[in-house]
Design an enzyme around this catalytic site. Sequence first.
Site, PDB file in Angstrom:
ATOM      1  N   CYS A   1       0.837  -1.199   0.000  1.00 36.04           N
ATOM      2  CA  CYS A   1       0.000   0.000   0.000  1.00 36.04           C
ATOM      3  C   CYS A   1       0.881   1.262   0.000  1.00 36.04           C
ATOM      4  CB  CYS A   1      -0.981  -0.035   1.173  1.00 36.04           C
ATOM      5  SG  CYS A   1      -2.372   1.094   0.967  1.00 36.04           S
TER       6      CYS A   1
ATOM      7  N   HIS B   1      -3.488  -5.341   0.371  1.00 26.39           N
ATOM      8  CA  HIS B   1      -2.919  -5.833   1.629  1.00 26.39           C
ATOM      9  C   HIS B   1      -2.955  -7.370   1.666  1.00 26.39           C
ATOM     10  CE1 HIS B   1      -2.423  -2.083   4.024  1.00 26.39           C
ATOM     11  NE2 HIS B   1      -3.308  -1.632   3.153  1.00 26.39           N
TER      12      HIS B   1
ATOM     13  N   GLU C   1      -1.263  -9.377   3.448  1.00 28.52           N
ATOM     14  CA  GLU C   1      -1.121  -9.917   4.811  1.00 28.52           C
ATOM     15  C   GLU C   1      -2.475 -10.214   5.444  1.00 28.52           C
ATOM     16  OE1 GLU C   1      -1.598  -5.505   5.387  1.00 28.52           O
ATOM     17  OE2 GLU C   1      -0.595  -6.806   3.938  1.00 28.52           O
TER      18      GLU C   1
END
Length: 251
Positions: free
Chosen positions: A110, A218, A220
């Site tokens: 990001c 994102h 993760e």
Amino acid sequence: MKNPVVGITSFCDCEHSKKYTKIRCSYINAVYRAGGTPIIIPPFDTQKHLQEYIDLIDALVLSGGEDLAPASYGETKVFELKNINPDRDKWEIALFKEAYKAQIPILGICRGMQLINVSLGGSLYQDIDHQLDCGFSHLPLDLEKRENREYVNHKINIIKDTQLDKILSEDDLTVNSHHHQAIKEIAQSLNISAKSECGLIEAIENKKGSFLMGLQWHPEDLIDNSRSFINLFSELIKVAKTRKDNFCEKK
């Protein structure tokens, strides 16, 4: 230490008149599950500790967070940007440049992707909705959802024969999104490896040299949704381990 040490950048926040260095646990969890040893790198207002972290880490994850100040890519504000932190910008740009120079594997997420592009000479759209007609928002329109970091979702197209394509092994993916800025002019040393359906750059990578990848979404937060997303962190750890082993052999 056996496993590669992965530094994850963090940010300062204030809660109940007390300042904290913060990073979401999902970054740490993704690195740990991929086989790395995560450490948190706090944002300093001086570059005095820079080399200590460069010597300590085997890989670097540039995390999300505040907008990059337009001054960092030679522009003035096109409208009022409130969520900026010039001190963090200076620290992380310096950290990135030293890590890049040392050929440390880097993954930017990001804001991290945007910082990579700016650090290498690219620029940003300061606000997608004000500067582009994308057809859909990349940020939750509901302010309460935005504050709770809920995501909107959209499809992206992976560009064939890129490094990202080889890691993910998928032509298109549905990803999350929580940003209102995006890459405008890409740095000359980078390639585009994914775009959104409306044409925004969603991923970048090094044209040549050490492992360097930036993602606008994102991953993760998606590692339990698809194996593809943990593969991104696994590749970072694999490259870091190879670099670490080669360095030990030379010594």
